[in-house]
Motif scaffolding. Structure first.
Motif, PDB file in Angstrom:
ATOM      1  N   UNK A 130     -93.054  68.021 -10.700  1.00 37.85           N
ATOM      2  CA  UNK A 130     -94.021  67.268 -11.099  1.00 37.85           C
ATOM      3  C   UNK A 130     -94.897  67.382  -9.416  1.00 37.85           C
ATOM      4  N   UNK A 131     -96.635  66.923  -9.591  1.00 36.97           N
ATOM      5  CA  UNK A 131     -96.806  66.788  -8.138  1.00 36.97           C
ATOM      6  C   UNK A 131     -97.076  65.386  -8.368  1.00 36.97           C
ATOM      7  N   UNK A 132     -97.094  64.845  -8.755  1.00 36.48           N
ATOM      8  CA  UNK A 132     -96.227  63.337  -8.594  1.00 36.48           C
ATOM      9  C   UNK A 132     -95.027  62.755  -9.295  1.00 36.48           C
ATOM     10  N   UNK A 133     -94.663  62.565  -8.628  1.00 32.07           N
ATOM     11  CA  UNK A 133     -92.800  62.188  -8.613  1.00 32.07           C
ATOM     12  C   UNK A 133     -92.636  61.489 -10.227  1.00 32.07           C
ATOM     13  N   UNK A 134     -93.097  60.550  -9.878  1.00 29.63           N
ATOM     14  CA  UNK A 134     -93.117  58.674 -10.659  1.00 29.63           C
ATOM     15  C   UNK A 134     -93.290  59.376 -12.101  1.00 29.63           C
ATOM     16  N   UNK A 135     -93.875  60.458 -12.454  1.00 34.45           N
ATOM     17  CA  UNK A 135     -94.637  60.078 -13.858  1.00 34.45           C
ATOM     18  C   UNK A 135     -93.280  61.053 -14.572  1.00 34.45           C
ATOM     19  N   UNK A 136     -92.235  61.497 -13.507  1.00 30.16           N
ATOM     20  CA  UNK A 136     -91.342  62.283 -14.430  1.00 30.16           C
ATOM     21  C   UNK A 136     -91.014  62.112 -15.647  1.00 30.16           C
ATOM     22  N   UNK A 137     -90.367  60.725 -15.978  1.00 29.13           N
ATOM     23  CA  UNK A 137     -90.226  60.698 -18.047  1.00 29.13           C
ATOM     24  C   UNK A 137     -90.997  60.779 -18.381  1.00 29.13           C
ATOM     25  N   UNK A 138     -92.184  60.633 -18.466  1.00 29.52           N
ATOM     26  CA  UNK A 138     -93.621  61.377 -19.083  1.00 29.52           C
ATOM     27  C   UNK A 138     -93.451  62.244 -19.895  1.00 29.52           C
ATOM     28  N   UNK A 139     -92.862  63.729 -19.374  1.00 29.13           N
ATOM     29  CA  UNK A 139     -92.561  64.952 -19.924  1.00 29.13           C
ATOM     30  C   UNK A 139     -91.024  64.921 -20.959  1.00 29.13           C
ATOM     31  N   UNK A 140     -90.052  63.812 -20.133  1.00 23.96           N
ATOM     32  CA  UNK A 140     -88.738  63.801 -21.171  1.00 23.96           C
ATOM     33  C   UNK A 140     -89.514  62.813 -22.566  1.00 23.96           C
ATOM     34  N   UNK A 141     -90.138  61.984 -22.442  1.00 25.39           N
ATOM     35  CA  UNK A 141     -90.939  61.366 -23.889  1.00 25.39           C
ATOM     36  C   UNK A 141     -91.527  61.839 -24.693  1.00 25.39           C
ATOM     37  N   UNK A 142     -92.525  62.887 -24.148  1.00 19.66           N
ATOM     38  CA  UNK A 142     -92.979  64.189 -24.654  1.00 19.66           C
ATOM     39  C   UNK A 142     -92.163  64.765 -25.522  1.00 19.66           C
ATOM     40  N   UNK A 143     -91.235  65.603 -24.761  1.00 18.61           N
ATOM     41  CA  UNK A 143     -90.152  66.272 -25.298  1.00 18.61           C
ATOM     42  C   UNK A 143     -89.409  65.796 -26.011  1.00 18.61           C
ATOM     43  N   UNK A 144     -89.166  64.964 -26.404  1.00 17.52           N
ATOM     44  CA  UNK A 144     -88.453  63.972 -27.153  1.00 17.52           C
ATOM     45  C   UNK A 144     -89.265  63.755 -28.627  1.00 17.52           C
ATOM     46  N   UNK A 145     -90.693  63.115 -28.468  1.00 17.21           N
ATOM     47  CA  UNK A 145     -91.563  63.910 -29.657  1.00 17.21           C
ATOM     48  C   UNK A 145     -91.819  64.974 -30.172  1.00 17.21           C
ATOM     49  N   UNK A 146     -91.763  66.316 -29.165  1.00 14.76           N
ATOM     50  CA  UNK A 146     -91.537  67.421 -30.210  1.00 14.76           C
ATOM     51  C   UNK A 146     -90.636  67.727 -30.579  1.00 14.76           C
ATOM     52  N   UNK A 147     -89.573  67.255 -30.384  1.00 13.21           N
ATOM     53  CA  UNK A 147     -88.329  67.567 -30.735  1.00 13.21           C
ATOM     54  C   UNK A 147     -87.982  66.491 -32.358  1.00 13.21           C
ATOM     55  N   UNK A 148     -88.308  64.962 -32.274  1.00 13.56           N
ATOM     56  CA  UNK A 148     -88.324  64.697 -33.722  1.00 13.56           C
ATOM     57  C   UNK A 148     -89.536  65.046 -34.401  1.00 13.56           C
ATOM     58  N   UNK A 149     -90.560  65.466 -34.303  1.00 12.46           N
ATOM     59  CA  UNK A 149     -91.711  66.578 -35.602  1.00 12.46           C
ATOM     60  C   UNK A 149     -91.120  67.587 -36.273  1.00 12.46           C
ATOM     61  N   UNK A 150     -90.068  68.748 -35.239  1.00 16.38           N
ATOM     62  CA  UNK A 150     -89.836  69.834 -35.433  1.00 16.38           C
ATOM     63  C   UNK A 150     -88.990  68.866 -36.637  1.00 16.38           C
ATOM     64  N   UNK A 151     -88.079  68.115 -36.382  1.00 18.74           N
ATOM     65  CA  UNK A 151     -86.961  67.541 -37.228  1.00 18.74           C
ATOM     66  C   UNK A 151     -87.426  67.127 -38.985  1.00 18.74           C
ATOM     67  N   UNK A 152     -88.554  65.908 -37.998  1.00 20.06           N
ATOM     68  CA  UNK A 152     -89.407  66.003 -38.941  1.00 20.06           C
ATOM     69  C   UNK A 152     -90.254  66.892 -40.578  1.00 20.06           C
ATOM     70  N   UNK A 153     -90.611  68.258 -39.758  1.00 16.91           N
ATOM     71  CA  UNK A 153     -90.718  69.274 -40.611  1.00 16.91           C
ATOM     72  C   UNK A 153     -89.944  69.936 -41.531  1.00 16.91           C
ATOM     73  N   UNK A 154     -88.421  70.487 -40.590  1.00  9.89           N
ATOM     74  CA  UNK A 154     -87.798  70.834 -41.511  1.00  9.89           C
ATOM     75  C   UNK A 154     -87.254  70.124 -42.322  1.00  9.89           C
ATOM     76  N   UNK A 155     -87.392  68.658 -42.285  1.00 12.90           N
ATOM     77  CA  UNK A 155     -86.413  68.027 -43.028  1.00 12.90           C
ATOM     78  C   UNK A 155     -87.067  67.286 -44.184  1.00 12.90           C
ATOM     79  N   UNK A 156     -88.201  66.579 -43.898  1.00 15.89           N
ATOM     80  CA  UNK A 156     -89.428  65.668 -44.567  1.00 15.89           C
ATOM     81  C   UNK A 156     -89.007  64.417 -44.348  1.00 15.89           C
TER      82      UNK A 156
END
Length: 355
Positions: A130-156
Motif C-alpha cells: 500500500x503506497x498510502x498505508x491508511x487505505x489498507x482497509x479499503x482493499x478488504x472492503x472491496x474483497x468483501x464486496x466481490x465475495x458477497x457478489x459471487x455468492x449472490x450470483x451462485x445462490x440468487x
C-alpha cells in the motif's frame, strides 16, 4: 433485549439504522485520535499500545459493513450485481480518488506503479504494498464486496444459510492461516477481517430470524434465550479467530487482542443487543467515509506546521494538536460528504434507476 412477538418473519425496515451511523461516528473518532496521537505521553502509550483504540474502530467498521452491505444485493442475479457494483463504484471511488491524489501531492510515497494499483484499491492483486498505508482497509472492503457478489450470483440471494456458508468457509481458512507452521500473518491480514464482516451479516440475520417457527429452539426460556445463544456462539467463534490472528502478529502484544475483543463487544452491544440511536451522532456518522479518507490529509499538513516528526510511537504532540486534527478532520469530512460523496452517490443511483 426488547420483548418480541410472533410473526411470520421479522423484516427490518429499509431505512438508515441510527445505531449503525452512531457507531460509525465513534469508530471513526477512535481511528482519527489513534492516528493523530494524544498528549500527555502516558495517555498516548495507554491508548495506542495497551488499548489500541485504532484497531477497535477498524473492527467496528468491518462489522458494520457486514451488517449493512449484503441487503443491498437484491433482485435478479446479473441485474442485482450490476446495480450493486455501479452504486458501490460511484459511492466509493470518486471521493477516494480526490483524497488519494491530494495525499500523494502533499506527501509523495513510492512509485507510479504502486500508485496505479492503489488507485483501484487492490494493490495486493498486483503484488504491491500500500503506497498510502491508511487505505489498507479499503482493499478488504472491496474483497468483501466481490465475495458477497459471487455468492449472490451462485445462490440468487444472501440469506442466513448463504452468509453462514461463507462465514464458516472463511473461519476455517483463517484458523488454518494462523495455525500453520509456515504461516506469515500481517497486522492487516485479510481473512480474519473478512470473518468479522460475514459475522456482522449473520448478526443481522439472527436479529430478524423468526425463532417462533422453531419451537424446539425456544423451550421454557423463550426466544430471547435462543437468539442470545445463537449470537453468543457466532460472536465467540469470531472473537477467537480474531484474537488468534492478533496473537500471531509479531510486535503487537496484548493490545491488539484486547482491541479485537472490545470491537466485537462494542458492535454487539451498541447495534444488536441494545440498539443505541443518538440523532446528532447518527448525522455525524454519515460523514465518516469522507472523514476517514481525508483525515490523513489534515494530519500530514498539521504535523509539519507544529514541527511534529512523522508517525513514531515515541513522538510527542502538543496538548491541543489532537483536538485540532479531530475537529478539522470531521469538518472537512462533512464538506466532502456534501459536495463530493453525496453528488457522486446520486449519480450511481440515477444510473441504476431502471435496474
Amino acid at each position: 433485549m426488547p420483548p418480541e412477538y410472533p410473526a411470520a418473519r421479522t423484516i427490518l425496515p429499509k431505512k438508515r439504522f441510527g445505531e449503525v451511523d452512531s457507531l460509525r461516528a465513534i469508530a471513526c473518532a477512535l481511528v482519527v485520535i489513534a492516528h493523530a496521537r494524544v498528549w500527555p505521553p502516558w495517555l498516548n502509550d495507554f491508548l495506542m499500545d495497551r488499548v489500541e483504540i485504532g484497531a477497535i474502530g477498524v473492527v467496528m467498521f468491518f462489522a458494520i459493513s457486514g451488517f449493512v452491505i449484503p441487503d443491498t444485493l437484491r433482485g435478479m442475479r446479473l441485474e442485482g450485481v450490476k446495480r450493486f457494483f455501479i452504486r458501490r463504484f460511484w459511492r466509493l471511488y470518486p471521493p477516494f480518488w480526490v483524497a488519494f491524489l491530494l495525499t500523494l501531492w502533499i506527501k509523495p510515497q513510492y512509485g507510479v506503479g504502486d500508485w496505479i494499483w492503489d488507485a483501484v484499491m487492490l494493490p495486493s492483486l498486483g503484488s504491491r504494498g500500500h503506497s498510502i498505508a491508511q487505505f489498507w482497509t479499503l482493499e478488504i472492503e472491496l474483497v468483501f464486496y466481490l465475495a458477497i457478489a459471487g455468492l449472490f450470483l451462485i445462490f440468487g440471494h444472501l440469506g442466513k444459510k448463504v452468509l453462514l456458508l461463507g462465514y464458516l468457509l472463511l473461519l476455517g481458512l483463517a484458523v488454518r492461516k494462523v495455525t500453520a507452521s509456515d504461516a506469515v500473518v500481517d497486522y492487516d491480514t485479510m481473512l480474519p477481517y473478512l470473518v468479522v464482516m460475514f459475522w456482522g451479516g449473520i448478526c443481522r440475520e439472527i436479529r430478524r430470524f423468526d425463532f417462533y417457527r422453531y419451537r424446539w429452539l425456544t423451550p421454557k426460556l423463550g426466544v430471547n434465550w435462543a437468539r442470545s445463544s445463537a449470537l453468543g456462539v457466532v460472536s465467540g467463534m469470531t472473537m477467537i479467530v480474531l484474537l488468534m490472528s492478533y496473537s500471531a502478529v509479531r510486535g503487537t502484544g496484548r493490545s491488539c487482542e484486547l482491541a479485537g475483543a472490545l470491537g466485537i463487544l462494542g458492535f454487539l452491544l451498541w447495534v444488536i443487543l441494545t440498539p443505541v440511536r443518538i440523532d446528532w451522532l447518527s448525522r455525524i456518522g454519515r460523514w465518516t467515509y469522507s472523514t476517514y479518507l481525508f483525515h490523513f490529509v489534515v494530519i500530514f499538513i498539521a504535523r509539519p506546521l507544529f514541527n511534529i516528526p512523522d508517525f513514531e510511537v515515541t513522538s510527542l504532540v502538543p496538548p491541543y494538536f489532537t483536538a485540532l486534527c479531530f475537529l478539522v478532520s470531521f469538518a472537512l469530512g462533512a464538506l466532502v460528504y456534501r459536495w463530493i460523496e453525496q453528488p457522486s452517490d446520486h449519480v450511481g443511483k440515477q444510473l441504476t434507476t431502471k435496474l
